[in-house]
Design a protein around this motif. Structure first.
Motif, PDB file in Angstrom:
ATOM      1  N   ASP A  27      -6.596  -0.145  12.326  1.00 55.34           N
ATOM      2  CA  ASP A  27      -5.665  -1.262  12.242  1.00 55.34           C
ATOM      3  C   ASP A  27      -6.169  -2.328  13.215  1.00 55.34           C
ATOM      4  N   PHE A  28      -6.587  -3.469  12.709  1.00 54.18           N
ATOM      5  CA  PHE A  28      -7.207  -4.454  13.613  1.00 54.18           C
ATOM      6  C   PHE A  28      -6.210  -5.104  14.581  1.00 54.18           C
TER       7      PHE A  28
ATOM      8  N   TYR B 104       0.809  -1.216   0.000  1.00 55.14           N
ATOM      9  CA  TYR B 104       0.000   0.000   0.000  1.00 55.14           C
ATOM     10  C   TYR B 104       0.845   1.270   0.000  1.00 55.14           C
TER      11      TYR B 104
ATOM     12  N   ASP C 203     -11.167  -1.587   7.790  1.00 52.88           N
ATOM     13  CA  ASP C 203      -9.917  -1.887   7.077  1.00 52.88           C
ATOM     14  C   ASP C 203      -8.944  -0.736   7.279  1.00 52.88           C
TER      15      ASP C 203
HETATM   16  N1  SAM Z   1     -11.691  -9.818   3.288  1.00 52.14           N
HETATM   17  C1  SAM Z   1     -11.344  -9.388   1.958  1.00 52.14           C
HETATM   18  C2  SAM Z   1     -11.634 -10.464   0.952  1.00 52.14           C
HETATM   19  O1  SAM Z   1     -11.676 -11.640   1.320  1.00 52.14           O
HETATM   20  O2  SAM Z   1     -11.794 -10.116  -0.228  1.00 52.14           O
HETATM   21  C3  SAM Z   1      -9.880  -8.958   1.837  1.00 52.14           C
HETATM   22  C4  SAM Z   1      -8.884 -10.021   2.137  1.00 52.14           C
HETATM   23  S1  SAM Z   1      -7.219  -9.471   1.969  1.00 52.14           S
HETATM   24  C5  SAM Z   1      -6.343 -10.972   1.800  1.00 52.14           C
HETATM   25  C6  SAM Z   1      -6.764  -8.914   3.584  1.00 52.14           C
HETATM   26  C7  SAM Z   1      -7.430  -7.620   3.991  1.00 52.14           C
HETATM   27  O3  SAM Z   1      -7.035  -7.293   5.335  1.00 52.14           O
HETATM   28  C8  SAM Z   1      -7.048  -6.436   3.135  1.00 52.14           C
HETATM   29  O4  SAM Z   1      -8.177  -5.712   2.760  1.00 52.14           O
HETATM   30  C9  SAM Z   1      -6.143  -5.621   4.045  1.00 52.14           C
HETATM   31  O5  SAM Z   1      -6.137  -4.245   3.750  1.00 52.14           O
HETATM   32  C10 SAM Z   1      -6.731  -5.919   5.395  1.00 52.14           C
HETATM   33  N2  SAM Z   1      -5.772  -5.707   6.487  1.00 52.14           N
HETATM   34  C11 SAM Z   1      -4.506  -6.151   6.550  1.00 52.14           C
HETATM   35  N3  SAM Z   1      -3.930  -5.775   7.700  1.00 52.14           N
HETATM   36  C12 SAM Z   1      -4.865  -5.073   8.381  1.00 52.14           C
HETATM   37  C13 SAM Z   1      -4.874  -4.416   9.647  1.00 52.14           C
HETATM   38  N4  SAM Z   1      -3.782  -4.423  10.418  1.00 52.14           N
HETATM   39  N5  SAM Z   1      -6.011  -3.799  10.043  1.00 52.14           N
HETATM   40  C14 SAM Z   1      -7.117  -3.801   9.248  1.00 52.14           C
HETATM   41  N6  SAM Z   1      -7.163  -4.407   8.033  1.00 52.14           N
HETATM   42  C15 SAM Z   1      -6.050  -5.032   7.610  1.00 52.14           C
END
Ligand code: SAM
Length: 344
Positions: free
Chosen positions: A236-237, A147, A210
């Motif tokens: 940030d989760f 990103y 997200d």
């Molecule tokens: N859930 C969606 C799907 O299945 O199409 C996206 C899956 S993608 C593999 C992982 C997602 O987790 C991305 O949208 C990414 O931006 C989000 N993500 C990664 N680290 C994160 C964080 N620390 N906090 C929030 N979101 C996060």
């Protein structure tokens, strides 16, 4: 005997050249072959295709023939000339304008996965992701690395969305989720799955949580008639608190992370989850004996290379969810992904 040996050698040849097959498909996508043939609605000669796409005729003819061999195109002879058309698969999945197009996923694989596979041996040697070799700026995880540019956010989000045009309905209906009015899609990206959810459960509301860069971009492009039922929250989760909800959807989230990080996230979800609420995982699961399916092995290798993640068996998810305090854990394997539901 020699028949057996021939079979073995056939497999060897296929494996040896699998990456060339991918690249043939990616190249035809990139050059717009499938889009042109879908739009034209008619078969075209290689000369016409080459001219319309601005390539050399000789090169295009070679590519088209290979695509016929791979059943991505069909060819009929007319007056000693080959006329090319899309197969059903190409019309459905490879042309950009198809509602079920997988083009964006293909593009991400061609541009990011393909070159970075050169670091696979290092990842295996070290048992670690190779982000530091792939990106110049040091990053804590693959998402921060990817990103770092607006284009990186866009191409990853678009690629993720493609899965749900095919499997979204199936996954959101794997269990009856109508008892969960307030839903939080953790790492829900640009909301493709949330839209499927709302179409199945029209009384629900979904908050997509997200990273800020993903949410900002998603909001800009978000168009749906159910807009008031879907909202976004930046965060940030792993660091921030998450919204309260009756159901948490984590689709393809756990596979990005090692067990410790999954547990950290699970504990947070369990705390925020309303009593009687649920957690729904959507993942590609490995068979219990770990012998397949091939898709899960391929993804698991990708997850090792990019973020120290892994694909898991249902038993492994079951153990994680139980340790995180979830009960009544159910598992449904659908045509490609699996759904795992736990209750608080
Ligand atoms: N859930 C969606 C799907 O299945 O199409 C996206 C899956 S993608 C593999 C992982 C997602 O987790 C991305 O949208 C990414 O931006 C989000 N993500 C990664 N680290 C994160 C964080 N620390 N906090 C929030 N979101 C996060």
């Amino acid at each position: 005997d020699s028949a057996e040996e021939n079979e073995m050698l056939k497999i060897l040849f296929q494996y040896q050249h699998g990456f060339i097959i991918s690249k043939i498909m990616f190249t035809a996508c990139e050059l717009g072959v499938f889009d042109l043939l879908l739009e034209s609605g008619d078969t075209l000669s290689s000369a016409a295709i080459a001219e319309r796409l601005g390539t050399c005729h000789l090169g295009m003819e070679r590519l088209l023939e290979a695509c016929v061999g791979l059943k991505l195109l069909r060819m009929e002879r007319k007056d000693n000339e080959g006329l090319y058309g899309n197969t059903d698969l190409s019309n459905l999945c490879l042309a950009k304008s198809s509602p079920k197009s997988q083009y964006c996923y293909m593009k991400l694989q061609s541009e990011q996965l393909y070159p970075n596979l050169q670091y696979l041996a290092d990842a295996v040697r070290e048992g670690n992701a190779q982000i530091q070799s792939m990106y110049v700026t040091p990053s804590k995880d693959i998402f921060e690395a990817m990103y770092s540019s607006e284009e990186g956010v866009q191409s990853f989000s678009n690629a993720m969305d493609t899965a749900w045009s095919i499997y979204g309905q199936e996954m959101m209906s794997a269990f009856d989720l109508s008892c969960f009015p307030a839903v939080c899609d953790l790492g829900g990206g640009s909301g493709a799955l949330a839209k499927e959810y709302i179409s199945l459960y029209p009384n629900a509301t979904v908050t997509i949580f997200d990273l800020p860069k993903v949410v900002k971009r998603a909001k800009k492009q978000f168009v749906t008639s159910e807009e008031c039922q879907i909202s976004f929250q930046e965060g940030d989760f792993l660091k921030d608190s998450i919204p309260e909800a009756d159901l948490y959807i984590l689709a393809r989230i756990f596979h990005d992370w090692d067990d410790d990080t999954c547990m950290q996230l699970l504990t947070k979800v369990h705390k925020a989850c309303k009593p009687g609420g649920g957690l729904l995982l959507v993942e590609l699961t490995l068979d219990e004996d770990r012998s397949g399916p091939l898709e899960a092995h391929i993804r698991s290798i990708m997850m090792l290379l990019f973020n120290n993640g892994r694909e898991r068996t249902f038993s492994e998810y079951n153990a994680l969810l139980s340790a995180g305090g979830f009960k009544e854990i159910q598992f449904k394997k659908k045509s490609f992904y699996s759904a795992i539901l736990g209750r608080k």
